[in-house]
Design an enzyme around this catalytic site. Structure first.
Site, mmCIF file in Angstrom:
data_model
loop_
_atom_site.group_PDB
_atom_site.id
_atom_site.type_symbol
_atom_site.label_atom_id
_atom_site.label_comp_id
_atom_site.label_asym_id
_atom_site.label_seq_id
_atom_site.Cartn_x
_atom_site.Cartn_y
_atom_site.Cartn_z
ATOM 1 N N LYS A 104 0.868 -1.192 0.000
ATOM 2 C CA LYS A 104 0.000 0.000 0.000
ATOM 3 C C LYS A 104 0.890 1.222 0.000
ATOM 4 O O LYS A 104 2.032 1.167 0.472
ATOM 5 C CB LYS A 104 -0.887 0.015 1.247
ATOM 6 C CG LYS A 104 -2.146 0.830 1.078
ATOM 7 C CD LYS A 104 -3.210 0.046 0.345
ATOM 8 C CE LYS A 104 -4.450 0.869 0.091
ATOM 9 N NZ LYS A 104 -5.558 0.037 -0.404
HETATM 10 P P1 NAD Z 1 -13.633 7.419 -2.813
HETATM 11 O O1 NAD Z 1 -12.735 8.538 -2.450
HETATM 12 O O2 NAD Z 1 -14.132 7.291 -4.215
HETATM 13 O O3 NAD Z 1 -14.933 7.433 -1.877
HETATM 14 C C1 NAD Z 1 -14.888 7.589 -0.494
HETATM 15 C C2 NAD Z 1 -16.227 8.148 -0.079
HETATM 16 O O4 NAD Z 1 -16.289 8.203 1.353
HETATM 17 C C3 NAD Z 1 -16.496 9.571 -0.575
HETATM 18 O O5 NAD Z 1 -17.835 9.662 -0.972
HETATM 19 C C4 NAD Z 1 -16.253 10.413 0.685
HETATM 20 O O6 NAD Z 1 -16.963 11.646 0.655
HETATM 21 C C5 NAD Z 1 -16.778 9.475 1.719
HETATM 22 N N1 NAD Z 1 -16.350 9.777 3.089
HETATM 23 C C6 NAD Z 1 -15.120 10.148 3.526
HETATM 24 N N2 NAD Z 1 -15.142 10.332 4.870
HETATM 25 C C7 NAD Z 1 -16.404 10.047 5.251
HETATM 26 C C8 NAD Z 1 -17.074 10.044 6.503
HETATM 27 N N3 NAD Z 1 -16.446 10.382 7.619
HETATM 28 N N4 NAD Z 1 -18.377 9.669 6.535
HETATM 29 C C9 NAD Z 1 -19.035 9.336 5.406
HETATM 30 N N5 NAD Z 1 -18.471 9.321 4.208
HETATM 31 C C10 NAD Z 1 -17.167 9.687 4.127
HETATM 32 O O7 NAD Z 1 -12.875 6.088 -2.337
HETATM 33 P P2 NAD Z 1 -13.190 4.602 -2.726
HETATM 34 O O8 NAD Z 1 -12.210 4.186 -3.758
HETATM 35 O O9 NAD Z 1 -14.643 4.423 -2.955
HETATM 36 O O10 NAD Z 1 -12.758 3.861 -1.377
HETATM 37 C C11 NAD Z 1 -13.633 3.753 -0.267
HETATM 38 C C12 NAD Z 1 -13.117 2.650 0.644
HETATM 39 O O11 NAD Z 1 -13.048 1.434 -0.094
HETATM 40 C C13 NAD Z 1 -11.714 2.859 1.213
HETATM 41 O O12 NAD Z 1 -11.653 2.272 2.509
HETATM 42 C C14 NAD Z 1 -10.831 2.069 0.277
HETATM 43 O O13 NAD Z 1 -9.627 1.671 0.873
HETATM 44 C C15 NAD Z 1 -11.733 0.901 0.010
HETATM 45 N N6 NAD Z 1 -11.422 0.170 -1.222
HETATM 46 C C16 NAD Z 1 -11.441 0.784 -2.441
HETATM 47 C C17 NAD Z 1 -11.163 0.037 -3.576
HETATM 48 C C18 NAD Z 1 -11.258 0.633 -4.948
HETATM 49 O O14 NAD Z 1 -11.105 -0.124 -5.924
HETATM 50 N N7 NAD Z 1 -11.536 1.907 -5.098
HETATM 51 C C19 NAD Z 1 -10.827 -1.318 -3.465
HETATM 52 C C20 NAD Z 1 -10.827 -1.907 -2.216
HETATM 53 C C21 NAD Z 1 -11.125 -1.146 -1.096
#
Ligand code: NAD
Length: 417
Positions: A104
């Site tokens: 990461k």
């Molecule tokens: P992203 O930035 O597209 O979305 C994150 C969302 O969470 C946004 O809408 C943001 O406004 C919201 N957010 C942030 N803080 C918040 C809070 N305190 N309360 C409510 N909402 C809040 O990111 P993503 O890629 O969708 O990733 C989200 C999660 O999924 C992370 O934990 C990431 O590690 C995990 N993840 C993502 C992927 C991927 O392919 N994108 C893969 C595996 C895991």
């Protein structure tokens, strides 16, 4: 709380290791990352001032294959957090049985306060600083919170400029124009949808009657919400960092999607559709069958665990449930589909992208989704039946499966020299 993330990752590993009765010579190796790199990232900002950001890349394990994991841009990034996320990537790749280890990266910055040019300069400098340990057979980055296909394109270009070779396979999550895979952007949310529907079926719950809450309407959360709605579920609440909205009869997601496509920073703030506003605390304890945390870690705390009403939690985010909350949820009989299984769809499709890049032969969307379905369904079934057989919860079952696969590979490779 943030500072405890790596302890939390180790605590989960310890539970699985104890149940597996892991070899005493193997176990200490799995409790530490193979390599941690911290770099300084000076950037000339648009006003001519220099700002120095701190970046990290942690390679937790390369035992089963090249290290794999996203890069996060966030003001709260710490080495501790990156280590935890790298450990989770290791077990995740092993649970879904793809030939990758775990890594990461992250840069401590506030991307919302930076211009695109500043972000581009920061990305290029960070890439060069961590480049000595990257490589298609060493470590392949991908997007995570606040990074996207555009940022991956800058990384690909930077490495290509330095090596004098177009290195598509150095990074995944790229745009389709730059060698990305069809279906990659939607893959994590699609995986969340697949495991949620599988769980509802196991619990004899009809997906047509199921109500869903999604915390974090970003990449993972919004795709999962829309795909579940397409499969007949009723999405009653969604939120992002600016707050959330609730309608017990089901939200009009089409209307919400249209709103966030043009709103400031694509946030829900200011939405005036048929829904009542709710805070980010409230949304987690609303009445619904399934809760999907898809924002950041440590959202489901002890207090939330005691009060939430969902029967199923699908962890779209990494590490959204604290270990204390986990115990409460288990006692209350809430089924938690752990992050290392639930959100693995992204890394599975990253694996497809890497394969396509290496072979210079691209798949159509049906092929991508068919393979994703196959791997997610099989992994779900394995975790579900293994957990039942060992009489452990799904998290411990998934950890046991993943950790055991890494331990077996390590044992067979032996300890160098
Ligand atoms: P992203 O930035 O597209 O979305 C994150 C969302 O969470 C946004 O809408 C943001 O406004 C919201 N957010 C942030 N803080 C918040 C809070 N305190 N309360 C409510 N909402 C809040 O990111 P993503 O890629 O969708 O990733 C989200 C999660 O999924 C992370 O934990 C990431 O590690 C995990 N993840 C993502 C992927 C991927 O392919 N994108 C893969 C595996 C895991």
């Amino acid at each position: 709380m943030k500072n405890n993330l790596f302890s939390m990752a180790l605590e989960q590993l310890d539970i699985a290791a104890a149940k597996l009765d892991l070899n005493k010579n193997i176990y200490p190796i799995l409790r530490q990352p193979e390599r941690e790199l911290t770099v300084s990232v000076p950037v000339v900002m648009d006003d001519g001032q220099v700002e120095v950001f701190t970046g990290h890349r942690v390679q937790y394990s390369s035992v089963r294959g090249p290290c794999k994991g996203g890069i996060r841009y966030h003001p709260d990034v710490t080495l501790d957090e990156v280590k935890a996320l790298a450990a989770w990537m290791t077990w995740k790749c092993a649970v879904v049985n793809i030939p990758f280890g775990g890594a990461k990266g992250g840069v401590r910055c506030d991307p919302f306060k930076m211009s695109k040019e500043e972000l581009k300069r920061m990305t290029r400098r960070y890439t060069v600083m961590v480049m000595p340990i990257l490589g298609p057979k060493r470590d392949i980055p991908a997007p995570d919170v606040n990074t996207n296909a555009e940022v991956m394109g800058w990384i690909m270009d930077t490495v290509s400029m330095f090596t004098g070779q177009t290195s598509l396979e150095i990074v995944t999550g790229k745009s389709i124009d730059l060698g990305g895979s069809l279906g990659r952007r939607e893959a994590t949310g699609r995986g969340v949808m697949i495991v949620t529907l599988n769980t509802l079926k196991k619990l004899n719950m009809n997906s047509g009657d199921a109500t869903i809450i999604v915390q974090g309407y970003g990449n993972v959360g919004s795709i999962a919400a829309n795909l579940l709605a397409q499969n007949g579920c009723k999405v009653v609440a969604v939120s992002d960092v600016s707050g959330g909205f609730y309608n017990s009869k089901g939200l009009d997601l089409k209307d919400i999607n249209e709103y966030v496509s043009t709103s400031k920073n694509h946030l829900l703030e200011g939405y005036k559709g048929d829904a009542e506003p709710v805070s980010n605390e409230e949304i987690l304890v609303l009445d619904a069958d399934v809760l999907i945390p898809a924002a950041l870690e440590n959202q489901i705390t002890e207090n939330i665990a005691k009060n939430l009403k969902a029967k199923v939690i699908t962890e779209g985010a990494n590490g959204p449930t604290s270990p204390e909350a986990d115990k409460i949820l288990e006692d209350r009989g809430v089924v938690v589909i752990p992050d290392i299984l639930a959100n693995a769809g992204g890394v599975v499709t990253s694996y497809f992208e890497w394969v396509q890049n290496i072979q210079s032969f691209f798949w159509n969307i049906d092929e991508v989704n068919r393979n994703l379905n196959r791997i997610m369904n099989k992994s779900f079934e394995e975790v579900w039946s293994f957990s039942k057989e060992k009489r452990v919860n799904l998290r411990t079952g998934a950890y046991m499966l993943g950790v055991d696969r890494v331990a077996k590979a390590l044992q067979q490779r032996g300890i160098f020299p």
